[in-house]
Scaffold this active site. Sequence first.
Site, mmCIF file in Angstrom:
data_model
loop_
_atom_site.group_PDB
_atom_site.id
_atom_site.type_symbol
_atom_site.label_atom_id
_atom_site.label_comp_id
_atom_site.label_asym_id
_atom_site.label_seq_id
_atom_site.Cartn_x
_atom_site.Cartn_y
_atom_site.Cartn_z
ATOM 1 N N PHE A 219 3.138 8.518 -1.667
ATOM 2 C CA PHE A 219 1.933 7.016 -1.094
ATOM 3 C C PHE A 219 0.628 7.405 -1.267
ATOM 4 O O PHE A 219 -0.245 6.336 -1.501
ATOM 5 C CB PHE A 219 2.134 6.734 -0.287
ATOM 6 C CG PHE A 219 3.916 6.615 0.002
ATOM 7 C CD1 PHE A 219 4.643 5.629 -0.723
ATOM 8 C CD2 PHE A 219 3.928 6.794 1.856
ATOM 9 C CE1 PHE A 219 6.227 5.664 0.055
ATOM 10 C CE2 PHE A 219 5.219 7.011 2.082
ATOM 11 C CZ PHE A 219 6.137 6.021 1.017
ATOM 12 N N TRP B 43 1.000 -1.395 -0.497
ATOM 13 C CA TRP B 43 -0.176 -0.154 -0.213
ATOM 14 C C TRP B 43 0.681 1.272 0.118
ATOM 15 O O TRP B 43 0.200 2.225 -0.985
ATOM 16 C CB TRP B 43 -0.740 0.000 0.977
ATOM 17 C CG TRP B 43 -1.987 1.351 1.382
ATOM 18 C CD1 TRP B 43 -2.653 1.357 0.746
ATOM 19 C CD2 TRP B 43 -1.273 1.868 2.180
ATOM 20 N NE1 TRP B 43 -3.318 2.775 1.605
ATOM 21 C CE2 TRP B 43 -2.253 3.613 2.338
ATOM 22 C CE3 TRP B 43 -0.367 2.811 2.884
ATOM 23 C CZ2 TRP B 43 -2.142 4.680 2.411
ATOM 24 C CZ3 TRP B 43 -0.342 3.778 3.989
ATOM 25 C CH2 TRP B 43 -0.945 4.714 3.606
ATOM 26 N N HIS B 44 1.968 0.768 0.311
ATOM 27 C CA HIS B 44 2.796 2.636 1.014
ATOM 28 C C HIS B 44 3.810 2.608 -0.397
ATOM 29 O O HIS B 44 3.500 3.753 -0.596
ATOM 30 C CB HIS B 44 4.208 2.116 1.654
ATOM 31 C CG HIS B 44 3.172 2.094 2.898
ATOM 32 N ND1 HIS B 44 3.265 1.484 3.456
ATOM 33 C CD2 HIS B 44 3.540 3.214 4.294
ATOM 34 C CE1 HIS B 44 3.271 1.875 4.882
ATOM 35 N NE2 HIS B 44 3.005 2.521 5.155
ATOM 36 N N GLY B 45 3.469 1.831 -1.401
ATOM 37 C CA GLY B 45 4.419 1.816 -2.669
ATOM 38 C C GLY B 45 4.454 0.438 -3.567
ATOM 39 O O GLY B 45 4.536 0.204 -3.021
#
Lengths: 419, 495
Positions: B495, B342-344
């Site tokens: 993000f 989800w962060h990247g």
Amino acid sequence: MSSSGSTVGEQTLTGHPPVSAPVRYPQSAIRYPLSALAPKRPRPDDDTAAPCLTLARSRRMKRKARLLLLWWIPFWYVISQLALFAWMDESWQMERTFSPPRKWAILHKRLAEMPDRPLVLMLGSSRTDQSFQAGRLTGQLAPDGRPLLVFNLGLPAAGGMHHALYLNDLLAEGIRPRLLLIEFVSAFLNRSRRGLQSEEHFTLVPWLSAHEMLFLQRYYTNRRKMITEWLEARLAPWYGFRWNVHEHFLGRHSHPPEETKFDQSWRPIDPWGWRLLRDMPNTPEFRALRWAGAYHMYAQSLQNFELGVKPAQALHDIFSRCRRENIPVALVLMPVSKEFRDLYSPEGQAQIDNFLAELRRRYNLDIIDATDWLDKEDFDDGHHPLLSGAEKFTTRMIPEVHKLLARTEPGSSKAQNAD
Amino acid sequence: MLFCSWTFFQFFTLVFALYWFIPWRRLHWEIPLPRQRRFRLTGDEVRVWLLLVASFYFYASWSRKLALLIVVSTLLDYCIGLGLEAWQDSRLRRALLTLSITANLGLLCFFKYSNFFLASLDEVLIAAGAPVWFNTLRIILPIGISFYTFEAINYTVDVYRRHVKAERNPAHLLFFVLFFPHLVAGPIVRAKDFLPQIRRSKRWSWARFQLGGEYFLLGMLKKWVVADQLALYADPVFADPSAYGSLANWIAMLAFALQIYCDFSGYSDMALGTAHMLGYKLAVNFNMPYLATSVSDYWRRNHISLSTWLRDYLFIPLGGSRGTFWQTCRNNLITMTLGGLWHGANWNFALWGLVHGVSLSVNRAFRSFCQVRPGLDNFLKSWLGTALRRAVTFFWLAQGLVLFRAPTFALTQAMYARLWFPVEGADVNHIYGYNLFWGIVAGFVLFHVAACRQWWERLSLRLPTPILGFTYVLALVLCMVMAPIFVKPFLYMQF
């Protein structure tokens, strides 16, 4: 507002569906300043700790808030910003920002001492500042027989925009030069672009006065950015001058030895505005270091030179003004080493030549081309002179000034043409 | 438009002035409609519209097309929400929910992960010797897409579960998603928390404004004084760890650990403060995560809005911790790996998430191990044991953050090599040397001590108002002086 529904500052609107369960976040172990507003609760264990959003305010906090926000914070804010201004004025300023007021003060002093002498004034950049020994011309006789007062108003990082400003200030004060010499600083005519040098980029906007900012903003490519930067420095000086504050703490404002190599503005000024270069070192190592610095600073900008509309407009404004005010004016192309000149791309050089031709044609302008007056050894970095360079330049400049004075003497053909 | 920028200051001043200084409460329009109906517009509703327009402008100042995309996707969720509430047929409802989740995650995957998957597929194909490859797509990643997608999913899932009622006013739902303080980098707001707030009338409160201002100032301190300054120690080393010695690498690792916390929690604090100044409250997102005594404790304290979202909408639906130990481990691994991604769109993030999933499982096993050994358990609960747990947890988290920050696996390896095998080398070139770094670390520790002992809580109520005002201005001046020359965007905006 506590999470249990004591919604201070909020009311449930009538006519809407009933509000669902009040916002409830897990309890917090946060002890941010803000939790001062929260009621006392038993401190949760680490493993049960979770954040909480509480807005329960003590009565005392409520009472304080208005006084704090309306009075004490603005009061201390204004005091802190004024304190910075006072501190800056009293204790420290960058040498570069200190040069213009110093030179203006010296000029006023000379004018007060010699009010009747015809004034020959040279406006220019640091090249003029270091090259033109105006004192050697002062006292020599003008065509009308009066002794001259010659002054070097060359200032670091000053190009056409600043010259227009200084001319405006001179005329506003009632100072009308008998002859005005303007340095043609081609590097500062570069169109303002990110990462490339131009007069805009050299100008320290936060340090400008309101009058200077208002005058110069017309020549800025991005006026809004300039005005914003200036406003930031006025409304929040600790923010606008933050880099200078850091430099002050680091002791850099007083020019540590390594910086004195690249910036000569810390040196004293003689009574005629010339920067005293007497003790300037002249060793091959020193010159190599200085040349490397100048190359690093200018090479990319000159290789990508594009004539900027706004800086060019500044020069047009100067010559138009001089024509309107009937002030004889000449353009001086300062000595520059061949290596430095070769940094310009052919297209860039062609644009400069065309612009010069246009100026000459439109304003019937005298141009003193001193570009190749000095030898390579006379420069310390390819475009600033050493002491020998300053002496050579002034020696060759003296007859040129006399010629110009003779040509522009009332009654001469040039003066009649100008009229 | 960054929170700590002149542009935002101008924008917020205007919005704030219009919001509070116009006497909206006196406004009450009734416009007659056909069939004896009336359209009522109250001042509070106009205020919601004002903030909605401001929020749209806030996002559109970056990209108008992508702002419209949020509007369209939210309107789809609005319709789905109404359908979910109106229909009783469970199959239909499930189909609607699937449609909503597919649409939201589809957009997220398209914008955020399509190039990542294409590039990964390319690498696999090249490794297999296949003579084909895929061109990457020209896609601009919409700022905050990860945040508002999760908010939208939260809404439809909660309506499906009948935890919240479907919002009948499309403007309110749009406002819930678009509200500018949380739009680009959270906190991830829950519909059941936020939608009721929209319906409440707002009244000016000095204390609440002070609260908002305090949050904002705290956020600025974290961002400018800590995060942006520490970035000067971390960035050059993470860009090329081999060019620096082991000391510089250790300092960069520590600097990044503090930077990422202060950068993101600073943003969250500014978001909270801005929202408070407009009469809204958002969830607190951080609770001193570096005081965590275990990795599971860390996830209860760090990025709380994300971790609770993952818990409620991923971990628990997967079975949570109700099954066997190994099933819980599996759920942990899936949740945390997806949380990492989800962060990247980068395998480094996936690996970082996987490491955290494994850590959570190990932590769970260790807790079970300790429970049957009272001596060990008591020692770990003593002050020495707690300090030890905190130190070990911080050390482990900081090591893990190398994976999070290093742009490639090669650089990650290079950094770990420098960290674990001492090498002499260059130091970071900073105008203050390492003095500033140690000063900030000392300030950070002091702040935590003060926060734990509630020094400020006690002091602020007892301090005379002039001294309190002086303290705020001192903090503001510190922010101003330490502000970077070029404003750095918040890390979590990517993000």
